[in-house]
Scaffold this motif. Structure first.
Motif, PDB file in Angstrom:
ATOM      1  N   ARG A  97       0.847  -1.186   0.000  1.00  0.00           N
ATOM      2  CA  ARG A  97       0.000   0.000   0.000  1.00  0.00           C
ATOM      3  C   ARG A  97       0.887   1.242   0.000  1.00  0.00           C
ATOM      4  NH1 ARG A  97      -4.270  -2.372  -1.882  1.00  0.00           N
ATOM      5  NH2 ARG A  97      -5.461  -3.620  -0.388  1.00  0.00           N
ATOM      6  N   THR A  98       0.315   2.336  -0.458  1.00  0.00           N
ATOM      7  CA  THR A  98       1.019   3.614  -0.439  1.00  0.00           C
ATOM      8  C   THR A  98       0.329   4.539   0.547  1.00  0.00           C
ATOM      9  OG1 THR A  98       1.781   3.352  -2.713  1.00  0.00           O
ATOM     10  CG2 THR A  98       1.773   5.579  -1.826  1.00  0.00           C
ATOM     11  N   ILE A  99       1.146   5.255   1.319  1.00  0.00           N
ATOM     12  CA  ILE A  99       0.651   6.080   2.411  1.00  0.00           C
ATOM     13  C   ILE A  99       1.094   7.518   2.195  1.00  0.00           C
ATOM     14  CG2 ILE A  99       0.682   6.431   4.919  1.00  0.00           C
ATOM     15  CD1 ILE A  99       1.589   3.476   5.126  1.00  0.00           C
ATOM     16  N   VAL A 106      -5.663  16.697   9.988  1.00  0.00           N
ATOM     17  CA  VAL A 106      -4.650  16.049   9.156  1.00  0.00           C
ATOM     18  C   VAL A 106      -4.875  14.548   9.238  1.00  0.00           C
ATOM     19  CG1 VAL A 106      -2.185  15.641   8.796  1.00  0.00           C
ATOM     20  CG2 VAL A 106      -2.987  17.900   9.535  1.00  0.00           C
ATOM     21  N   GLY A 107      -4.867  13.875   8.111  1.00  0.00           N
ATOM     22  CA  GLY A 107      -5.116  12.442   8.107  1.00  0.00           C
ATOM     23  C   GLY A 107      -4.123  11.683   7.258  1.00  0.00           C
ATOM     24  N   ILE A 108      -4.048  10.376   7.496  1.00  0.00           N
ATOM     25  CA  ILE A 108      -3.222   9.470   6.710  1.00  0.00           C
ATOM     26  C   ILE A 108      -4.098   8.813   5.651  1.00  0.00           C
ATOM     27  CG2 ILE A 108      -1.839   7.355   6.755  1.00  0.00           C
ATOM     28  CD1 ILE A 108      -1.175   8.027   9.677  1.00  0.00           C
ATOM     29  N   ILE A 109      -3.665   8.892   4.402  1.00  0.00           N
ATOM     30  CA  ILE A 109      -4.368   8.217   3.317  1.00  0.00           C
ATOM     31  C   ILE A 109      -3.597   6.950   2.973  1.00  0.00           C
ATOM     32  CG2 ILE A 109      -5.082   8.336   0.907  1.00  0.00           C
ATOM     33  CD1 ILE A 109      -5.454  11.317   1.244  1.00  0.00           C
ATOM     34  N   LYS A 110      -4.238   5.807   3.121  1.00  0.00           N
ATOM     35  CA  LYS A 110      -3.630   4.507   2.814  1.00  0.00           C
ATOM     36  C   LYS A 110      -4.458   3.852   1.712  1.00  0.00           C
ATOM     37  CE  LYS A 110      -4.469   0.980   5.420  1.00  0.00           C
ATOM     38  NZ  LYS A 110      -5.075   0.034   4.436  1.00  0.00           N
ATOM     39  N   GLN A 111      -3.912   3.822   0.509  1.00  0.00           N
ATOM     40  CA  GLN A 111      -4.666   3.305  -0.630  1.00  0.00           C
ATOM     41  C   GLN A 111      -3.747   2.506  -1.546  1.00  0.00           C
ATOM     42  OE1 GLN A 111      -7.852   3.412  -1.180  1.00  0.00           O
ATOM     43  NE2 GLN A 111      -8.603   4.956   0.253  1.00  0.00           N
ATOM     44  N   GLY A 112      -4.375   1.800  -2.484  1.00  0.00           N
ATOM     45  CA  GLY A 112      -3.632   1.043  -3.476  1.00  0.00           C
ATOM     46  C   GLY A 112      -3.083   1.948  -4.564  1.00  0.00           C
ATOM     47  N   ASN A 123      -5.696   2.079  -8.354  1.00  0.00           N
ATOM     48  CA  ASN A 123      -6.975   2.786  -8.414  1.00  0.00           C
ATOM     49  C   ASN A 123      -6.950   4.137  -7.719  1.00  0.00           C
ATOM     50  OD1 ASN A 123      -6.908   1.988  -5.736  1.00  0.00           O
ATOM     51  ND2 ASN A 123      -9.026   1.266  -5.691  1.00  0.00           N
ATOM     52  N   PHE A 124      -5.861   4.481  -7.037  1.00  0.00           N
ATOM     53  CA  PHE A 124      -5.826   5.766  -6.321  1.00  0.00           C
ATOM     54  C   PHE A 124      -4.555   6.558  -6.633  1.00  0.00           C
ATOM     55  CE2 PHE A 124      -5.270   8.692  -2.821  1.00  0.00           C
ATOM     56  CZ  PHE A 124      -6.550   9.114  -2.535  1.00  0.00           C
ATOM     57  N   TRP A 125      -3.410   6.051  -6.194  1.00  0.00           N
ATOM     58  CA  TRP A 125      -2.190   6.850  -6.282  1.00  0.00           C
ATOM     59  C   TRP A 125      -1.699   7.015  -7.708  1.00  0.00           C
ATOM     60  CZ3 TRP A 125      -1.017   9.895  -2.519  1.00  0.00           C
ATOM     61  CH2 TRP A 125      -1.359   9.562  -1.207  1.00  0.00           C
ATOM     62  N   ASN A 126      -2.102   6.168  -8.617  1.00  0.00           N
ATOM     63  CA  ASN A 126      -1.679   6.320 -10.004  1.00  0.00           C
ATOM     64  C   ASN A 126      -2.165   7.648 -10.592  1.00  0.00           C
ATOM     65  OD1 ASN A 126      -0.343   5.294 -12.358  1.00  0.00           O
ATOM     66  ND2 ASN A 126      -2.347   4.896 -13.239  1.00  0.00           N
ATOM     67  N   HIS A 127      -3.344   8.123 -10.122  1.00  0.00           N
ATOM     68  CA  HIS A 127      -3.824   9.443 -10.549  1.00  0.00           C
ATOM     69  C   HIS A 127      -2.814  10.521 -10.154  1.00  0.00           C
ATOM     70  CE1 HIS A 127      -7.928   8.148 -11.654  1.00  0.00           C
ATOM     71  NE2 HIS A 127      -7.837   7.328 -10.618  1.00  0.00           N
ATOM     72  N   PHE A 128      -2.366  10.467  -8.899  1.00  0.00           N
ATOM     73  CA  PHE A 128      -1.449  11.485  -8.407  1.00  0.00           C
ATOM     74  C   PHE A 128      -0.071  11.360  -9.058  1.00  0.00           C
ATOM     75  CE2 PHE A 128      -4.673  11.348  -5.107  1.00  0.00           C
ATOM     76  CZ  PHE A 128      -4.918  12.706  -4.928  1.00  0.00           C
ATOM     77  N   ASN A 129       0.291  10.168  -9.464  1.00  0.00           N
ATOM     78  CA  ASN A 129       1.531   9.988 -10.208  1.00  0.00           C
ATOM     79  C   ASN A 129       1.487  10.795 -11.503  1.00  0.00           C
ATOM     80  OD1 ASN A 129       4.121   8.723 -10.640  1.00  0.00           O
ATOM     81  ND2 ASN A 129       3.130   7.430 -12.166  1.00  0.00           N
ATOM     82  N   GLY A 130       0.322  10.784 -12.147  1.00  0.00           N
ATOM     83  CA  GLY A 130       0.160  11.590 -13.357  1.00  0.00           C
ATOM     84  C   GLY A 130       0.189  13.074 -13.078  1.00  0.00           C
ATOM     85  N   PHE A 131      -0.472  13.502 -12.000  1.00  0.00           N
ATOM     86  CA  PHE A 131      -0.466  14.925 -11.633  1.00  0.00           C
ATOM     87  C   PHE A 131       0.954  15.387 -11.300  1.00  0.00           C
ATOM     88  CE2 PHE A 131      -4.938  13.920  -9.952  1.00  0.00           C
ATOM     89  CZ  PHE A 131      -5.502  14.157 -11.195  1.00  0.00           C
ATOM     90  N   TYR A 132       1.700  14.530 -10.596  1.00  0.00           N
ATOM     91  CA  TYR A 132       3.074  14.888 -10.234  1.00  0.00           C
ATOM     92  C   TYR A 132       3.931  15.036 -11.491  1.00  0.00           C
ATOM     93  CZ  TYR A 132       7.650  14.752  -7.993  1.00  0.00           C
ATOM     94  OH  TYR A 132       8.919  15.059  -7.585  1.00  0.00           O
ATOM     95  N   GLY A 133       3.718  14.143 -12.464  1.00  0.00           N
ATOM     96  CA  GLY A 133       4.467  14.240 -13.703  1.00  0.00           C
ATOM     97  C   GLY A 133       4.181  15.528 -14.458  1.00  0.00           C
ATOM     98  N   ARG A 134       2.945  16.022 -14.337  1.00  0.00           N
ATOM     99  CA  ARG A 134       2.581  17.251 -15.054  1.00  0.00           C
ATOM    100  C   ARG A 134       2.958  18.506 -14.290  1.00  0.00           C
ATOM    101  NH1 ARG A 134      -0.726  18.845 -19.186  1.00  0.00           N
ATOM    102  NH2 ARG A 134      -1.678  20.901 -18.995  1.00  0.00           N
ATOM    103  N   TYR A 135       2.645  18.537 -12.986  1.00  0.00           N
ATOM    104  CA  TYR A 135       2.825  19.748 -12.199  1.00  0.00           C
ATOM    105  C   TYR A 135       4.144  19.784 -11.435  1.00  0.00           C
ATOM    106  CZ  TYR A 135      -2.257  19.852 -12.965  1.00  0.00           C
ATOM    107  OH  TYR A 135      -3.508  19.831 -13.526  1.00  0.00           O
TER     108      TYR A 135
END
Length: 209
Positions: free
Chosen positions: A100-102, A142-148, A151-163
């Motif tokens: 999981r990614t946190i 403030v919270g901890i997000i623990k997801q796969g 279906n979740f963090w791959n979206h942010f991987n794309g945002f990080y690549g762009r921004y």
């Protein structure tokens, strides 16, 4: 001690159930259609093997990082001796870790006029200032997000690549589906120049220690 290990140690401490003061809770999307607005606090997210839904002495289920996954690995008692119920079954199976990614995030909310603000704790909470614990009001949640990853963090991987960062804007996150058939719709808000300061702000391990 490596940065990876110290980062994990901080997350582990934050995830322990603490009956005194305040603690950093997990941020969950509980059902189909539930929406939360979040602002990520760190680009240095952590990916590690975790044991999920392990029954504790209190009769409830908890998540634990697999001891064999640490930078300084050691035997994992959960891997070696424990089992858990199969999904939608009374049968039991070995408690194997799942990667999981946190990440750390502020919980936010969108007002009727379109502005987005922090969600604050309803009551005063205990925080540490200059090494001393004090009671404070108007403290953001403030919270901890623990997801796969898929279906979740791959979206942010794309945002990080762009921004080149995920901390310069809010994100509107909606859960779609239920049980294991779950995906997330993640919509980035407009760039917020007031969030740029977070690029030089505290890291996840510092916020959680």
């Amino acid at each position: 001690t490596s940065e990876y290990k110290s980062g994990y140690g901080a997350v582990a401490e934050a995830m322990k159930k603490n009956k005194g003061g305040t603690r950093t809770n997990n941020l969950y999307w509980k059902g189909d259609g539930e929406t939360k607005v979040i602002r990520l606090l760190d680009d240095e997210i952590i990916t590690i093997g975790m044991h999920e839904f392990i029954e504790g002495n209190d009769g409830e289920t908890h998540d634990f990082v697999c001891a064999a996954q640490l930078a300084d690995p050691r035997p994992c008692i959960i891997c070696e001796t424990m089992t858990k119920k199969k999904y939608k079954s009374e049968e039991r199976e070995p408690a194997k870790p799942v990667f999981r990614t946190i990440g750390l995030a502020l919980l936010r909310e969108e007002k009727a006029d379109g502005t987005i603000v922090d969600v604050l704790h309803e009551d005063a909470v205990e925080v540490e200032v200059d090494g001393e614990k004090v009671s404070a009001h108007d403290v953001p949640v403030v919270g901890i997000i623990k997801q796969g990853q898929k279906n979740f963090w791959n979206h942010f991987n794309g945002f990080y690549g762009r921004y080149k960062t995920t901390m310069d804007r809010d994100y509107v996150v909606t859960r779609q589906g239920k049980d294991k058939d779950t995906s997330y719709s993640i919509i980035p808000a407009d760039f917020d120049e007031n969030l740029g300061v977070l690029k030089n702000g505290p890291k996840s391990k510092e916020l959680l220690e």
